[in-house]
Write an enzyme that holds these catalytic residues in place. Sequence first.
Site, PDB file in Angstrom:
ATOM      1  N   HIS A  20       0.833  -1.195   0.000  1.00  0.00           N
ATOM      2  CA  HIS A  20       0.000   0.000   0.000  1.00  0.00           C
ATOM      3  C   HIS A  20       0.873   1.252   0.000  1.00  0.00           C
ATOM      4  CE1 HIS A  20      -3.184   2.642   2.108  1.00  0.00           C
ATOM      5  NE2 HIS A  20      -3.421   2.610   0.812  1.00  0.00           N
ATOM      6  N   ASP A  28       8.416   8.979 -19.949  1.00  0.00           N
ATOM      7  CA  ASP A  28       8.709   9.191 -21.369  1.00  0.00           C
ATOM      8  C   ASP A  28      10.166   8.816 -21.631  1.00  0.00           C
ATOM      9  OD1 ASP A  28      10.307  11.446 -20.642  1.00  0.00           O
ATOM     10  OD2 ASP A  28       8.627  12.814 -20.909  1.00  0.00           O
ATOM     11  N   HIS A 106       7.988  19.883 -12.262  1.00  0.00           N
ATOM     12  CA  HIS A 106       8.779  18.820 -12.882  1.00  0.00           C
ATOM     13  C   HIS A 106      10.067  18.574 -12.095  1.00  0.00           C
ATOM     14  CE1 HIS A 106       9.957  16.054 -15.971  1.00  0.00           C
ATOM     15  NE2 HIS A 106      11.037  16.757 -16.285  1.00  0.00           N
ATOM     16  N   TYR A 128       6.570  15.971 -20.785  1.00  0.00           N
ATOM     17  CA  TYR A 128       5.949  15.735 -19.487  1.00  0.00           C
ATOM     18  C   TYR A 128       5.028  14.512 -19.483  1.00  0.00           C
ATOM     19  CZ  TYR A 128       7.993  20.268 -18.787  1.00  0.00           C
ATOM     20  OH  TYR A 128       8.891  21.312 -18.735  1.00  0.00           O
ATOM     21  N   ALA A 129       5.343  13.525 -20.296  1.00  0.00           N
ATOM     22  CA  ALA A 129       4.566  12.278 -20.352  1.00  0.00           C
ATOM     23  C   ALA A 129       5.119  11.312 -19.299  1.00  0.00           C
ATOM     24  CB  ALA A 129       4.618  11.685 -21.754  1.00  0.00           C
ATOM     25  N   ASN A 130       4.903  11.676 -18.047  1.00  0.00           N
ATOM     26  CA  ASN A 130       5.394  10.900 -16.904  1.00  0.00           C
ATOM     27  C   ASN A 130       4.303  10.872 -15.849  1.00  0.00           C
ATOM     28  OD1 ASN A 130       8.282  10.878 -17.876  1.00  0.00           O
ATOM     29  ND2 ASN A 130       7.995  13.076 -17.596  1.00  0.00           N
TER      30      ASN A 130
END
Length: 139
Positions: A20, A28, A106, A128-130
């Site tokens: 948990h 990216d 970021h 910013y594809a994270n």
Amino acid sequence: MKKGVLLNSHISTVISCLGHTDRITIADAGLPIPSCVERIDLALTQGIPDFISVLQTITHEMQIEAVMLAEEIKSINPILLSEITTYLHLLEQQQKNSIAIFYVTHEEFKKQLPKNKAVIRTGECSPYANIVLFSGVTF
């Protein structure tokens, strides 16, 4: 042979070991990954595999309680943000729980990476594809 959706043995092992609030990141192609964190590199070429496909596949196996995104995605990659939030709303219905979404800069996002159990690198080449996925419980 495994019958489920997720066939990658490294990712499957990481997910099966999560407790948990443990976290993993889907990244990216350009996100710097600290050497202290397990790197699972799926990138083949630009765009393959894409971010959303990896997110959808991982969440078939992992219960999600919360996610963290970079604040910059709102203004620099709003199309991907829309895809992510639309998918997370669908996932909430499937999991029968709410998924908290929170944003950090970021720079802060990158500082949080050592707390991850693993970072899964995709071939995604949009900014910013994270996403950090926080593990939930199924009960």
